[in-house]
Design a protein around this motif. Structure first.
Motif, PDB file in Angstrom:
ATOM      1  N   THR A   2       0.843  -1.190   0.000  1.00 18.63           N
ATOM      2  CA  THR A   2       0.000   0.000   0.000  1.00 18.63           C
ATOM      3  C   THR A   2       0.888   1.253   0.000  1.00 18.63           C
ATOM      4  OG1 THR A   2      -0.055   0.230   2.404  1.00 18.63           O
ATOM      5  CG2 THR A   2      -1.712  -1.235   1.379  1.00 18.63           C
ATOM      6  N   PRO A   3       0.328   2.414  -0.379  1.00 17.71           N
ATOM      7  CA  PRO A   3       1.107   3.653  -0.291  1.00 17.71           C
ATOM      8  C   PRO A   3       1.650   3.902   1.115  1.00 17.71           C
ATOM      9  CG  PRO A   3      -0.859   4.015  -1.614  1.00 17.71           C
ATOM     10  CD  PRO A   3      -0.986   2.635  -1.036  1.00 17.71           C
ATOM     11  N   GLN A   4       0.860   3.554   2.131  1.00 16.19           N
ATOM     12  CA  GLN A   4       1.300   3.746   3.512  1.00 16.19           C
ATOM     13  C   GLN A   4       2.487   2.841   3.847  1.00 16.19           C
ATOM     14  OE1 GLN A   4      -1.960   3.456   2.538  1.00 16.19           O
ATOM     15  NE2 GLN A   4      -2.346   5.659   2.811  1.00 16.19           N
ATOM     16  N   ASP A   5       2.449   1.605   3.357  1.00 12.82           N
ATOM     17  CA  ASP A   5       3.579   0.689   3.550  1.00 12.82           C
ATOM     18  C   ASP A   5       4.825   1.232   2.854  1.00 12.82           C
ATOM     19  OD1 ASP A   5       2.041  -1.103   4.999  1.00 12.82           O
ATOM     20  OD2 ASP A   5       1.541  -2.331   3.241  1.00 12.82           O
ATOM     21  N   TYR A   6       4.612   1.771   1.660  1.00 14.66           N
ATOM     22  CA  TYR A   6       5.741   2.282   0.862  1.00 14.66           C
ATOM     23  C   TYR A   6       6.448   3.411   1.597  1.00 14.66           C
ATOM     24  CZ  TYR A   6       8.387   4.238  -3.048  1.00 14.66           C
ATOM     25  OH  TYR A   6       9.403   4.699  -3.844  1.00 14.66           O
ATOM     26  N   VAL A   7       5.702   4.410   2.088  1.00 17.68           N
ATOM     27  CA  VAL A   7       6.354   5.554   2.732  1.00 17.68           C
ATOM     28  C   VAL A   7       6.991   5.143   4.060  1.00 17.68           C
ATOM     29  CG1 VAL A   7       4.913   7.275   1.584  1.00 17.68           C
ATOM     30  CG2 VAL A   7       4.190   6.376   3.801  1.00 17.68           C
ATOM     31  N   GLN A   8       6.362   4.203   4.762  1.00 16.33           N
ATOM     32  CA  GLN A   8       6.940   3.719   6.014  1.00 16.33           C
ATOM     33  C   GLN A   8       8.286   3.052   5.739  1.00 16.33           C
ATOM     34  OE1 GLN A   8       5.874   4.064   9.146  1.00 16.33           O
ATOM     35  NE2 GLN A   8       7.623   2.922   9.959  1.00 16.33           N
ATOM     36  N   GLN A   9       8.321   2.236   4.699  1.00 20.58           N
ATOM     37  CA  GLN A   9       9.560   1.544   4.335  1.00 20.58           C
ATOM     38  C   GLN A   9      10.625   2.540   3.891  1.00 20.58           C
ATOM     39  OE1 GLN A   9      10.007  -1.542   0.928  1.00 20.58           O
ATOM     40  NE2 GLN A   9       9.120  -2.663   2.646  1.00 20.58           N
ATOM     41  N   LYS A  10      10.209   3.557   3.129  1.00 19.27           N
ATOM     42  CA  LYS A  10      11.139   4.579   2.636  1.00 19.27           C
ATOM     43  C   LYS A  10      11.759   5.352   3.794  1.00 19.27           C
ATOM     44  CE  LYS A  10      12.886   6.954  -0.881  1.00 19.27           C
ATOM     45  NZ  LYS A  10      13.662   6.345  -1.963  1.00 19.27           N
ATOM     46  N   ALA A  11      10.934   5.722   4.768  1.00 18.93           N
ATOM     47  CA  ALA A  11      11.422   6.483   5.907  1.00 18.93           C
ATOM     48  C   ALA A  11      12.353   5.649   6.783  1.00 18.93           C
ATOM     49  CB  ALA A  11      10.248   7.004   6.731  1.00 18.93           C
ATOM     50  N   ALA A  12      11.966   4.404   7.044  1.00 22.32           N
ATOM     51  CA  ALA A  12      12.769   3.547   7.913  1.00 22.32           C
ATOM     52  C   ALA A  12      14.091   3.173   7.258  1.00 22.32           C
ATOM     53  CB  ALA A  12      11.981   2.286   8.266  1.00 22.32           C
ATOM     54  N   ALA A  13      14.065   2.936   5.946  1.00 20.61           N
ATOM     55  CA  ALA A  13      15.273   2.487   5.241  1.00 20.61           C
ATOM     56  C   ALA A  13      16.340   3.564   5.185  1.00 20.61           C
ATOM     57  CB  ALA A  13      14.914   2.042   3.826  1.00 20.61           C
ATOM     58  N   SER A  14      15.936   4.828   5.315  1.00 17.50           N
ATOM     59  CA  SER A  14      16.912   5.916   5.202  1.00 17.50           C
ATOM     60  C   SER A  14      17.899   5.909   6.358  1.00 17.50           C
ATOM     61  CB  SER A  14      16.187   7.271   5.165  1.00 17.50           C
ATOM     62  OG  SER A  14      15.684   7.587   6.448  1.00 17.50           O
ATOM     63  N   GLY A  15      17.486   5.343   7.510  1.00 23.11           N
ATOM     64  CA  GLY A  15      18.360   5.341   8.681  1.00 23.11           C
ATOM     65  C   GLY A  15      18.541   6.715   9.282  1.00 23.11           C
ATOM     66  N   SER A  16      17.704   7.669   8.887  1.00 20.52           N
ATOM     67  CA  SER A  16      17.860   9.052   9.307  1.00 20.52           C
ATOM     68  C   SER A  16      17.484   9.250  10.768  1.00 20.52           C
ATOM     69  CB  SER A  16      17.001   9.959   8.430  1.00 20.52           C
ATOM     70  OG  SER A  16      16.917  11.251   8.971  1.00 20.52           O
ATOM     71  N   SER A  17      18.081  10.272  11.362  1.00 29.83           N
ATOM     72  CA  SER A  17      17.727  10.650  12.730  1.00 29.83           C
ATOM     73  C   SER A  17      16.275  11.078  12.828  1.00 29.83           C
ATOM     74  CB  SER A  17      18.625  11.800  13.193  1.00 29.83           C
ATOM     75  OG  SER A  17      19.985  11.435  13.136  1.00 29.83           O
ATOM     76  N   PHE A  18      15.702  11.575  11.725  1.00 28.77           N
ATOM     77  CA  PHE A  18      14.326  12.019  11.749  1.00 28.77           C
ATOM     78  C   PHE A  18      13.394  10.879  12.148  1.00 28.77           C
ATOM     79  CE2 PHE A  18      16.326  15.208   9.199  1.00 28.77           C
ATOM     80  CZ  PHE A  18      15.600  16.372   9.418  1.00 28.77           C
ATOM     81  N   TYR A  19      13.736   9.673  11.762  1.00 26.95           N
ATOM     82  CA  TYR A  19      12.866   8.531  12.023  1.00 26.95           C
ATOM     83  C   TYR A  19      12.640   8.340  13.523  1.00 26.95           C
ATOM     84  CZ  TYR A  19      10.951   3.816  11.759  1.00 26.95           C
ATOM     85  OH  TYR A  19      10.139   2.712  11.872  1.00 26.95           O
ATOM     86  N   TYR A  20      13.667   8.608  14.312  1.00 22.58           N
ATOM     87  CA  TYR A  20      13.551   8.413  15.759  1.00 22.58           C
ATOM     88  C   TYR A  20      12.588   9.420  16.378  1.00 22.58           C
ATOM     89  CZ  TYR A  20      17.429   5.266  15.056  1.00 22.58           C
ATOM     90  OH  TYR A  20      18.212   4.244  14.608  1.00 22.58           O
ATOM     91  N   ALA A  21      12.532  10.620  15.803  1.00 21.30           N
ATOM     92  CA  ALA A  21      11.603  11.631  16.293  1.00 21.30           C
ATOM     93  C   ALA A  21      10.163  11.276  15.952  1.00 21.30           C
ATOM     94  CB  ALA A  21      11.965  13.001  15.728  1.00 21.30           C
ATOM     95  N   PHE A  22       9.951  10.562  14.837  1.00 19.77           N
ATOM     96  CA  PHE A  22       8.591  10.210  14.422  1.00 19.77           C
ATOM     97  C   PHE A  22       7.961   9.173  15.352  1.00 19.77           C
ATOM     98  CE2 PHE A  22       9.973  10.814   9.689  1.00 19.77           C
ATOM     99  CZ  PHE A  22      10.200  12.157   9.942  1.00 19.77           C
ATOM    100  N   LEU A  23       8.792   8.343  15.969  1.00 18.09           N
ATOM    101  CA  LEU A  23       8.291   7.199  16.718  1.00 18.09           C
ATOM    102  C   LEU A  23       7.335   7.598  17.835  1.00 18.09           C
ATOM    103  CD1 LEU A  23      11.601   5.118  17.050  1.00 18.09           C
ATOM    104  CD2 LEU A  23       9.685   4.667  15.506  1.00 18.09           C
ATOM    105  N   PHE A  24       7.493   8.802  18.383  1.00 20.30           N
ATOM    106  CA  PHE A  24       6.738   9.203  19.566  1.00 20.30           C
ATOM    107  C   PHE A  24       5.463   9.975  19.221  1.00 20.30           C
ATOM    108  CE2 PHE A  24      11.166   8.685  20.792  1.00 20.30           C
ATOM    109  CZ  PHE A  24      11.063   7.892  21.931  1.00 20.30           C
TER     110      PHE A  24
END
Length: 279
Positions: A2-24
Motif C-alpha cells: 500500500t502507499p502507507q507501507d511504501y512511505v513507512q519503508q522509505k522512511a525507515a530504510a533511510s536510517g535518518s535521525s528524523f525517524y527516531y523523532a517520528f516514533l513518539f
C-alpha cells in the motif's frame, strides 16, 4: 504494498535521525510526517543517485508535474497517494513541495556558493521549508513557531553540510561559501583532495559556531505554548547538536569519514526529550 507501507519503508530504510523523532507521535501525525519525509527522500535521492544530470533534471521535472497533478486530484506515485489525504488537515500546500524540488534542482545546477546569503537560499528551500511543514504537522498553534521551525531547519542543514564535507567533495560539490574559504585561506582543491590543515579546522570551527548560534536562536523563538507539541523538532535538535559535538571532538576530521551517532544513542536522546522534556 500500500502507499502507507511504501512511505513507512522509505522512511525507515533511510536510517535518518528524523525517524527516531517520528516514533513518539500519535498515529495521524506520524502518518503525515512519514509521508512528507518520504517525499523529501524521493526527490533528494534523484540528486544523490544521479550519474547523468540530464536524466536527474528530467526526473525532477516529472516530480514537479506529479505534485501539480496530485493537488488536482490525480496522484499516481505511492508517496503522493499516501500524502494527499493528509494535506488539508495539516496545511501542507503545493508550494511547500515545489520549494523542496526547487532546492534539489539547485543541487544539479550549482556546486559552489559565493557567500552565506546564497547558501541560506538553498538551506531555506531544502530545510527551512521542511521545518515549517513539520511544525504544522506536529501541532503548531503560535505564529512565531514558523520562525523557530525555519531557523531549526537551517541549523540541521548546516550540521549536515559540516558532516558531509568529504562525501560532497567526492561528488564535486562544496557547500562552504567561497568567500569564507578565502577568509580562512582554504582552497577548493584542498577540500576536493580531502587535505587537512589548521586552516581547514579553523574554517570548520567557524561553521560549527554558526550552526550552534542557529540552534540557540531557534530555541529562543519557540514559545512555551508550543513546546510540548514541537517535541519531535526538539528531539532532532538534541540529536544533531550531539552529532555536532562529536564532530568537534573529532577535530572536524570529516574529509575522509562520515561521523555519526549510534542508533541506540539517537533513540536515547529522543526518549530523553519525550520523557523529561529537555535536551
Amino acid at each position: 504494498m500500500t502507499p502507507q507501507d511504501y512511505v513507512q519503508q522509505k522512511a525507515a530504510a533511510s536510517g535518518s535521525s528524523f525517524y527516531y523523532a517520528f516514533l513518539f507521535l500519535p498515529p495521524p501525525r506520524r502518518a503525515a510526517i512519514t509521508a512528507f519525509y518520504a517525499f523529501c527522500r524521493e526527490v533528494d535521492d534523484v540528486v544523490d543517485d544521479a550519474t547523468d544530470i540530464g536524466v536527474a533534471a528530467t526526473k525532477l521535472a516529472w516530480w514537479q508535474q506529479e505534485v501539480a497533478k496530485s493537488f488536482a486530484g490525480q496522484a499516481s506515485h505511492p508517496v503522493m497517494q499516501a500524502l494527499m489525504p493528509l494535506t488539508q488537515e495539516f496545511a501542507i500546500e503545493q508550494r511547500h513541495l515545489q520549494a523542496v524540488i526547487e532546492g534539489c534542482q539547485m543541487d544539479l545546477n550549482q556546486t559552489r556558493y559565493l557567500d552565506y546569503p546564497g547558501l541560506q537560499r538553498y538551506c531555506h528551500l531544502v530545510a527551512g521549508v521542511v521545518g515549517e511543514v513539520a511544525a504544522q504537522i506536529f501541532g503548531q498553534t503560535q505564529a512565531q513557531t514558523t520562525a523557530y521551525a525555519h531557523t531549526l531547519g537551517q541549523a540541521l542543514q548546516l550540521t549536515n553540510i559540516i558532516r558531509d564535507v568529504g562525501e560532497d567533495a567526492m561528488r564535486g560539490r562544496i557547500y562552504l561559501p567561497v568567500n569564507e574559504l578565502q577568509q580562512f585561506g582554504v582552497t577548493a582543491q584542498e577540500i576536493l583532495n580531502r587535505s587537512y590543515s589548521d586552516r581547514f579546522t579553523a574554517l570548520m570551527r567557524f561553521q560549527a559556531q554558526r550552526a550552534q548560534g542557529l540552534y540557540d536562536q531557534a530555541l529562543t523563538l519557540l514559545q512555551a505554548d508550543d513546546r510540548r507539541a514541537q517535541k519531535p523538532g526538539l528531539m532532532m535538535a538534541s540529536i544533531y547538536r550531539a552529532l555536532l559535538g562529536e564532530i568537534e571532538r573529532e577535530d572536524f576530521k570529516v574529509l575522509h569519514q562520515r561521523i555519526s551517532l549510534t542508533p541506540l544513542r539517537k533513540f536515547w536522546l529522543a526518549w530523553r526529550v519525550q520523557a523529561l522534556g529537555r535536551m
